[in-house]
Scaffold this active site. Sequence first.
Site, PDB file in Angstrom:
ATOM      1  CG  HIS A 133       9.082   0.059  -6.774  1.00  0.00           C
ATOM      2  ND1 HIS A 133       8.074   0.694  -7.466  1.00  0.00           N
ATOM      3  CD2 HIS A 133       8.482  -0.946  -6.094  1.00  0.00           C
ATOM      4  CE1 HIS A 133       6.911   0.101  -7.201  1.00  0.00           C
ATOM      5  NE2 HIS A 133       7.129  -0.892  -6.380  1.00  0.00           N
ATOM      6  NE  ARG A 157       9.916  -5.313  -5.429  1.00  0.00           N
ATOM      7  CZ  ARG A 157       9.117  -4.603  -4.620  1.00  0.00           C
ATOM      8  NH1 ARG A 157       8.058  -5.163  -4.069  1.00  0.00           N
ATOM      9  NH2 ARG A 157       9.378  -3.348  -4.355  1.00  0.00           N
ATOM     10  CG  ASP A 169      21.326 -17.436 -16.154  1.00  0.00           C
ATOM     11  OD1 ASP A 169      21.080 -18.470 -15.509  1.00  0.00           O
ATOM     12  OD2 ASP A 169      21.014 -17.285 -17.359  1.00  0.00           O
ATOM     13  CD  GLU A 218       3.020  -6.618  -4.421  1.00  0.00           C
ATOM     14  OE1 GLU A 218       3.376  -5.761  -3.597  1.00  0.00           O
ATOM     15  OE2 GLU A 218       3.691  -6.884  -5.439  1.00  0.00           O
ATOM     16  CG  ASP A 276       1.512  -2.670  -4.570  1.00  0.00           C
ATOM     17  OD1 ASP A 276       0.958  -1.762  -5.213  1.00  0.00           O
ATOM     18  OD2 ASP A 276       2.710  -2.957  -4.716  1.00  0.00           O
TER      19      ASP A 276
HETATM   20  C1  3PY Z   1       4.481  -3.416  -1.025  1.00  0.00           C
HETATM   21  O1  3PY Z   1       4.352  -3.183   0.186  1.00  0.00           O
HETATM   22  O2  3PY Z   1       3.598  -3.312  -1.872  1.00  0.00           O
HETATM   23  C2  3PY Z   1       5.797  -3.858  -1.511  1.00  0.00           C
HETATM   24  O3  3PY Z   1       5.908  -4.220  -2.648  1.00  0.00           O
HETATM   25  C3  3PY Z   1       6.951  -3.809  -0.557  1.00  0.00           C
HETATM   26  O4  3PY Z   1       8.098  -3.399  -1.212  1.00  0.00           O
HETATM   27 MG    MG Z   2       4.311  -3.868  -3.864  1.00  0.00          MG
END
Ligand code: 3PY
Ligand code: MG
Length: 253
Positions: free
Chosen positions: A45, A70, A84, A148, A174
């Site tokens: 994001h 992430r 890396d 998620e 999510d």
């Molecule tokens: C979510 O809650 O979907 C996430 O990816 C947290 O950053």
């Molecule tokens: Mg998420």
Amino acid sequence: MLRPLRERLRDEAPLLAIFSIMRSVEAVEIIALAGFDAVILDMEHGPYGIDELGGLILAARARGIYPIVRVARNEASLIGAALDAGAAGILVPQIGTVAEARMAVSAARFAPDGTRGANSWVRAADYGGAPDWFGRANAEAAIILMIEGKAGLANLAEIIAVPGLDGVFLGPVDLSHALGVPGQIDHPSVLDRMRAVIAEARMRGLSAAVFAPAIAGARGWLAEGATLVAVGVETGHLRSALLQVNAAVRAPA
Ligand code: 3PY
Ligand code: MG
């Protein structure tokens, strides 16, 4: 010197992190100075690419916190490049199947444990070319998969049995969308699933991490046995702090 994240995740003491999307060395430093244990550099994001990641990772390491990256999606080249560049651990979004889980774990480990592209002249290897670094990197870099969505919940038992996996990370935002209650991260159907995943992961000896944007939620997940809690995003905290300052200064005496 930071202990390897793989090892640190096995401790009883949980880690507190903040997601960072500001592409700012200063923001990363401030997260460390505020006493958090880790920053999650969010390439899903956050508006930045691999070329900007190195400075952010260095800022985290210089200030003594774990840089966890992430990646934008489950892709071997993204996972390898972030490691890396010096990431202590990798978080992979939207894992739904055991095949996806195996791919992500494999991408984070050199042979014979996986298929990570091998080069020991990178930052993570101190640019040294040492042949014994590959084994150390396998022992030290953590790989954490995000659950998620409905598929991830349905296939959880298989996913958490993948050898070499260090932990799962629950994304309630999510999940709330997947479960038909978009944005309601405190909805009982979301909370119940999250509790079940934490319990199952912990039973398997894996780390169980959670995103919790608010303080009460973060405290609650710590009490429920989460081993890593990411307390919101730095943009949200900055906004809240500025709103508070503005309101306080303008308040009638
Ligand atoms: C979510 O809650 O979907 C996430 O990816 C947290 O950053
Ligand atoms: Mg998420």
